[in-house]
Design a protein around this motif. Structure first.
Motif, PDB file in Angstrom:
ATOM      1  N   ALA A 163       0.850  -1.188   0.000  1.00 52.21           N
ATOM      2  CA  ALA A 163       0.000   0.000   0.000  1.00 52.21           C
ATOM      3  C   ALA A 163       0.884   1.236   0.000  1.00 52.21           C
ATOM      4  O   ALA A 163       1.852   1.304   0.750  1.00 52.21           O
ATOM      5  CB  ALA A 163      -0.906  -0.009   1.232  1.00 52.21           C
ATOM      6  N   VAL A 191      -1.699  -1.057  -3.956  1.00 51.92           N
ATOM      7  CA  VAL A 191      -2.822  -0.168  -3.636  1.00 51.92           C
ATOM      8  C   VAL A 191      -2.281   1.251  -3.551  1.00 51.92           C
ATOM      9  O   VAL A 191      -1.388   1.538  -2.752  1.00 51.92           O
ATOM     10  CB  VAL A 191      -3.479  -0.551  -2.300  1.00 51.92           C
ATOM     11  N   ALA A 291      -7.787  -7.009  -3.077  1.00 55.02           N
ATOM     12  CA  ALA A 291      -6.640  -6.112  -2.928  1.00 55.02           C
ATOM     13  C   ALA A 291      -5.724  -6.520  -1.788  1.00 55.02           C
ATOM     14  O   ALA A 291      -4.501  -6.409  -1.891  1.00 55.02           O
ATOM     15  CB  ALA A 291      -7.135  -4.680  -2.701  1.00 55.02           C
TER      16      ALA A 291
END
Length: 302
Positions: A163, A191, A291
């Motif tokens: 992320a 992400v 995700a």
């Protein structure tokens, strides 16, 4: 192989994640936010209880190494509230740490990330479920390159998702060039956070075409281009065929921000009206399950 999400209480099937706040903070401490620490366990419990009462079932906490994660408190809160909580390893921008810390960790960052993902944070046994790193404003600085290189190595060794904090929503394409080009991370394992803070539709679409997940997670700052532009941004991306790559989060960074319940009791009705229930359910339930799963092959599958 069943895709799983690594929570603070252990791995759960990704399909069981439920309605997910894809980017938030229950605990956070930074020298950039003096006197605004998130360190109140009681308040964190209240947030989770309120979130669950509105139908929320999972929270992905992006607080990385050295910023007050409180892993044992996260596990206790997940256990007492019944909300799945995902913790993060990784490293934020250098400004969030004492000046000597990034250099001291330089040669062992990837190993640190892997250890926290597979063995536990410190001696707690509570394992992280994602790697959080950060870009610079409109680019990649030396610290970003260092942390992203370590994150890519840890990803290749574990399969954990990465992320990325995009500073004010910028440098999305630079991040993808580094992570997915040079460092060979699959874009569906990345992400990108805060894209709503720089509502440049051409960049959002290009990042989506590359295959990354796009997180719109901005209610924490009233002066950012966040809530009021959110319906039109998500509608445009959904209409363009990228609805399967969108995520929503609250990103609570200081005590006075709206908090996790705001995502469901204020934003959800507006977004359901704009997008329709099926599309919003995909964003809140289906997309996070892919995700944040440790091994999936494509953002269009599942």
């Amino acid at each position: 192989m069943v895709a799983t999400v690594r929570t603070v209480l252990g791995d759960v099937p990704a399909a069981e994640l439920g309605v997910c706040d894809a980017h938030d903070h229950l605990f956070l401490r930074s020298p950039l936010l003096p006197g605004q620490e998130l360190d109140d366990t009681g308040r964190a419990a209240e947030q989770l209880v309120a979130f669950r009462a509105l139908g929320g079932r999972a929270v992905v906490q992006w607080t990385p190494y050295g910023m007050g994660r409180e892993p044992e408190a996260l596990a206790a809160l997940a256990r007492s509230t019944g909300v799945h909580v995902v913790a993060a390893t990784g490293l934020h921008q250098a400004a969030h740490y004492p000046p000597e810390l990034p250099g001291r960790l330089r040669d062992r960052l990837a190993g640190l990330f892997v250890s926290e993902l597979t063995e536990g944070i410190g001696s707690t046994g509570v394992r992280a479920g994602l790697i959080k790193v950060a870009g610079a404003f409109h680019g990649i600085d030396a610290h970003s390159r260092l942390t992203m290189t370590a994150a890519a190595e840890a990803h290749h060794r574990t399969g954990a998702p990465i992320a990325v904090h995009l500073e004010l929503g910028t440098a999305a394409l630079d991040v993808l060039d580094l992570l997915c080009g040079e460092l060979e991370v699959g874009p569906q394992r990345v992400v990108l956070g805060h894209l709503g803070r720089s509502p440049e539709t051409a960049v959002q679409r290009e990042a989506a075409r590359a295959g990354a997940f796009l997180a719109f997670d901005g209610p924490s700052r009233a002066h950012h281009a966040t809530d009021w532009r959110l319906p039109e941004q998500l509608t445009a991306l959904t209409d363009a065929g990228f609805g399967g790559q969108l995520l929503l989060g609250g990103d609570t960074t200081v005590p006075e921000t709206p908090g996790m319940p705001h995502l469901l009791n204020r934003l959800r009705p507006r977004l359901e009206q704009a997008l329709g229930k099926e599309a919003l359910d995909t964003i809140l339930v289906g997309n996070p399950a892919r995700a944040f799963a440790w091994r999936v092959s494509s953002p269009s599958e599942g």
